[in-house]
Enzyme design. Structure first.
Site, mmCIF file in Angstrom:
data_model
loop_
_atom_site.group_PDB
_atom_site.id
_atom_site.type_symbol
_atom_site.label_atom_id
_atom_site.label_comp_id
_atom_site.label_asym_id
_atom_site.label_seq_id
_atom_site.Cartn_x
_atom_site.Cartn_y
_atom_site.Cartn_z
ATOM 1 N N SER A 449 0.880 -1.176 0.000
ATOM 2 C CA SER A 449 0.000 0.000 0.000
ATOM 3 C C SER A 449 0.913 1.220 0.000
ATOM 4 O O SER A 449 1.825 1.312 0.820
ATOM 5 C CB SER A 449 -0.846 0.033 1.272
ATOM 6 N N CYS A 640 -7.210 -1.261 7.325
ATOM 7 C CA CYS A 640 -6.079 -1.806 6.558
ATOM 8 C C CYS A 640 -5.201 -2.642 7.483
ATOM 9 O O CYS A 640 -4.924 -2.254 8.622
ATOM 10 C CB CYS A 640 -5.269 -0.673 5.941
ATOM 11 N N ASP A 685 -8.508 -2.719 2.974
ATOM 12 C CA ASP A 685 -7.307 -3.033 2.197
ATOM 13 C C ASP A 685 -6.546 -4.002 3.097
ATOM 14 O O ASP A 685 -5.758 -3.594 3.947
ATOM 15 C CB ASP A 685 -6.508 -1.731 1.979
ATOM 16 N N TRP A 687 -4.774 -8.084 3.928
ATOM 17 C CA TRP A 687 -4.022 -9.173 3.314
ATOM 18 C C TRP A 687 -3.849 -10.337 4.269
ATOM 19 O O TRP A 687 -4.071 -10.184 5.443
ATOM 20 C CB TRP A 687 -2.648 -8.650 2.870
#
Ligand code: FMN
Length: 687
Positions: A449, A640, A685, A687
């Site tokens: 990011s 995030c 966002d 992961w």
């Protein structure tokens, strides 16, 4: 118009744009990427059916892949299927073929067997960039697939809400059009770390069904090369045409103006990166053995652009230690700079990287040699064991899932480690190098990011990356991240930091010394964006390096204030272990607070400063009233960081927050949170 109306309007607008552009504006690279990819190593967008007919293919394996995993499984499946059943099979990137004649495939290709689909899921259950147009075809153009038989394996992660949505959607859409699913829909789960075993058990049962359905004879699987490698006797590493690890052939010997321009002006994408100078690096942690690197890439000499919230892909290389170990175990150390030429033996198979090249360049720049080794790979290399004892040991572990887990996976062995363990160090000299090229996944760019703001620093990209260096329990070596350790090496070199101890070193000069303080990068557009109206309040939740895009967002807000805009409230939840060791950008937040005046507030959760661990979720609960107040004012909420624990935990906490503050049932609170997502006011966002 109140903020709620505004956000509803924006959501409708976003949906309309998505509908009319078919996602091309932000998935936009998909189209460009596909075009670039075709040009890069000789692919084409020819009519799929015509290509298959011309090359005598009777089955096709498609992949919808973002970071290469689905592609890797598709290639392996195609190779094994062809070898086992003697059915000529081709693989195809979904974006590289046109489907205009697909409905007639059975009629046009006598004895056509099946189409296989390997489909990864992204975002909120969305297709990969290269699969967007395929769904467009299925939904809008395709009428009837009555005669088609297909198999499907989805690749996903069960910690995401829309687990394997695209694998499931592929199967259901094809079935809706009349196609028949052979065997079961396979679902591989990255979240549980069982992708490989999920694939193997799906494939084993599937092959039995396929064999019976199509009345196929089964053969012992034998490696049949699709690529030939030959050692060159007249080229050496000083020859200008030899690729020494350049990202693609236009980098090798750029003589024409067109080549030179494309290196500077792109278009840049996943086959053609920009070689970006790294103009600044710094350590963000205050710790001897944990590192987090801030790095800045310079865009002043290119027209590469990004916008706040996008991702940057960094193209890494493998470390000296990993390359050397791999060369050693193949018995190639002394020949590492030998030039090899690659030739495709099947017109439908494209070379995965430029040729001619060298053994060292292939292992350093083009293949993923650091990751875990799969049981499937170990099984397939059994044909080339250096001796009977090794073969015995190999078959024992590759036939026994639990033993394989115990002796390979749980010890974090990569391919070279595993081969060395099996042969007790004896080199595997009989393995054809083409087998390595065809069986080992391609080295993939790593995505970060972006932590800068495109308004504040148009010509710079900042990233914030924790260096992956772990020694898990039961493991006798460090497990390291490829790109982050490379960044740590660059930081050490730039700061002439003698005291910094490195676990692994890298060739920082790169091919033809082109990479000195530079790395290849490209941008991936993201939908993770600030609201277009600066006055809309925002809530951000970003523990650890989850703070990266929010640093970009906050810098953007500072710029908006400098430009005379009235900005809305900004509430930022940040978490880390403690305030002295890993509180990244500690001084910067205070600066932003001054510049944004009363508009910015930051709430910190230090998990290891008190007896009871404190996380961002706890802090959100403590600030329930404020969170709901901002959401009622139309705030956009962003999360995030870690998907499995944090992002899920935050969502559950928000349900509780609504329950308490709004005095509603869990079901109603859950629906309210869902509505935020639908309105694009709850973005992740993760992961
Ligand atoms: N898997 C899911 O099942 N559902 C999702 O919504 C989902 N979103 C993802 C978002 C991101 C940013 C990433 C990195 C992974 C996501 N995954 C999701 C998991 C991927 O589908 C999985 O890792 C897959 O193996 C990737 O395949 P590829 O390398 O071919 O792109």
């Amino acid at each position: 118009m109140d903020p709620l109306d505004q956000s509803v309007l924006i959501a409708i607008l976003v949906a309309l744009i998505a509908y009319f552009t078919k996602g091309k504006l932000w998935g936009g690279d998909a189209t460009n990427d596909a075009i670039e990819k075709m040009g890069s190593f000789g692919g084409n967008t020819s009519d799929l059916v015509a290509t298959m007919k011309k090359n005598g293919k009777k089955a096709v394996v498609f992949y919808g892949s973002q970071t290469g995993t689905a592609e890797d499984y598709a290639l392996k499946f195609a190779k094994e299927f062809q070898s086992k059943f003697k059915v000529p099979t081709m693989t195809a990137d979904l974006a590289d073929v046109s489907f205009e004649n697909f409905e007639n495939i059975q009629k046009e290709i006598p004895d056509f067997k099946l189409a296989a689909f390997f489909m990864a899921t992204y975002g909120e259950g969305e297709p990969t960039d290269n699969a967007v147009e395929f769904f467009d075809y299925l939904e809008n153009e395709c009428e009837n697939l009555d005669s088609l038989k297909f198999v499907c394996f989805g690749l996903g992660n069960s910690t995401y809400e829309f687990y394997n949505a695209i694998g499931k959607k592929t199967a259901s859409k094809l079935a809706e059009k009349g196609a028949e699913l052979v065997g079961e829909l396979g679902l591989g789960d990255d979240g549980k770390g069982t992708m490989d075993e999920d694939y193997l058990s799906w494939k084993e049962q599937l092959f039995d069904v396929v064999k019976a359905t199509f009345h196929l004879d089964e053969q012992a699987v034998k490696y049949e090369p699709s690529i030939q490698t030959t050692e060159s006797s007249d080229l050496d590493i000083s020859s200008s045409t030899v690729s020494l690890g350049e990202p693609n052939s236009s980098y090798v010997n750029p003589v024409t103006d067109e080549d030179k321009n494309s290196l500077r002006f792109g278009p840049f994408n996943h086959t053609h990166p920009y070689l970006a100078p790294i103009i600044n690096t710094k350590e963000l942690f205050n710790s001897k053995d944990r590192h987090c690197i801030h790095a800045e890439f310079d865009l002043s000499d290119t027209n590469l652009k990004y916008s706040t919230g996008d991702h940057v892909a960094i193209w890494p290389s493998n470390s000296n230690q990993k390359v050397s170990k791999f060369l050693d175990i193949l018995g190639l150390e002394k020949k590492k700079d030998q030039v090899i030429e690659l030739k495709s033996l099947d017109p439908t198979v494209h070379l995965p990287f430029p040729s001619p090249t060298t053994y060292d360049a292939v292992l350093r720049h083009y293949l993923e040699i650091s990751g875990p080794v799969s049981r499937q790979f170990v099984k397939s290399i059994s044909q080339f064991c250096p001796n009977e004892k090794t073969k015995h040991a190999l078959l024992e572990i590759s036939d026994d899932k639990d033993l394989f887990n115990k002796s390979v996976t749980n010890k974090y062995l990569n391919i070279a480690d595993c081969l060395a363990m099996l042969s007790e160090g004896e080199p595997w000299k009989d393995v054809p190098f083409s087998f390595i090229i065809e069986s080992v996944a391609k080295l993939q760019p790593r995505y970060y990011s972006i932590s800068s703001s495109s308004s504040m620093e148009k010509q710079k990209i900042h990233i914030t990356a924790v260096v992956e260096q772990e020694k898990p329990e039961g493991c006798d070596h460090y497990v390291t991240g490829v790109a982050t350790n490379l960044l740590l090496n660059i930081k050490k070199e730039q700061h002439k930091d003698k005291d910094l101890e490195l676990i692994e070193t890298y060739d920082l000069e790169g091919p033809r010394n082109k990479f000195h303080s530079k790395l290849p990068i490209h941008i991936r557009r993201s939908t993770f964006k600030l609201p277009s109206n600066p006055a809309t309040p925002v809530i951000m939740v970003g523990p650890g390096t989850g703070a990266a895009p929010f640093r970009g967002f906050i810098r953007e807000k500072v710029k908006q204030v400098e430009n005379g805009n009235k900005v809305g409230d900004i509430l930022f939840f940040f978490g880390c272990r403690n305030s002295t060791e890993d509180f990244i950008y500690k001084e910067e937040w205070t600066e932003y607070s001054k510049k944004l005046d009363s508009k910015f507030s930051m709430v910190t959760a230090f998990s290891r400063e008190t007896e009871k661990k404190v996380y961002v979720q706890d802090k959100i609960l403590e600030n329930s009233a404020r969170v709901v107040q901002l959401l009622d004012q139309g705030a956009f909420l962003y999360v995030c960081g870690d998907a499995s624990n944090m992002a899920k935990g935050v969502q559950q906490t928000l349900v509780k927050v609504y329950q308490t503050e709004k005095k509603v049932t869990e079901e109603i609170a859950t629906n309210m949170i869902k509505q935020l997502r639908v309105n694009n006011r709850y973005q992740e966002d993760v992961w």
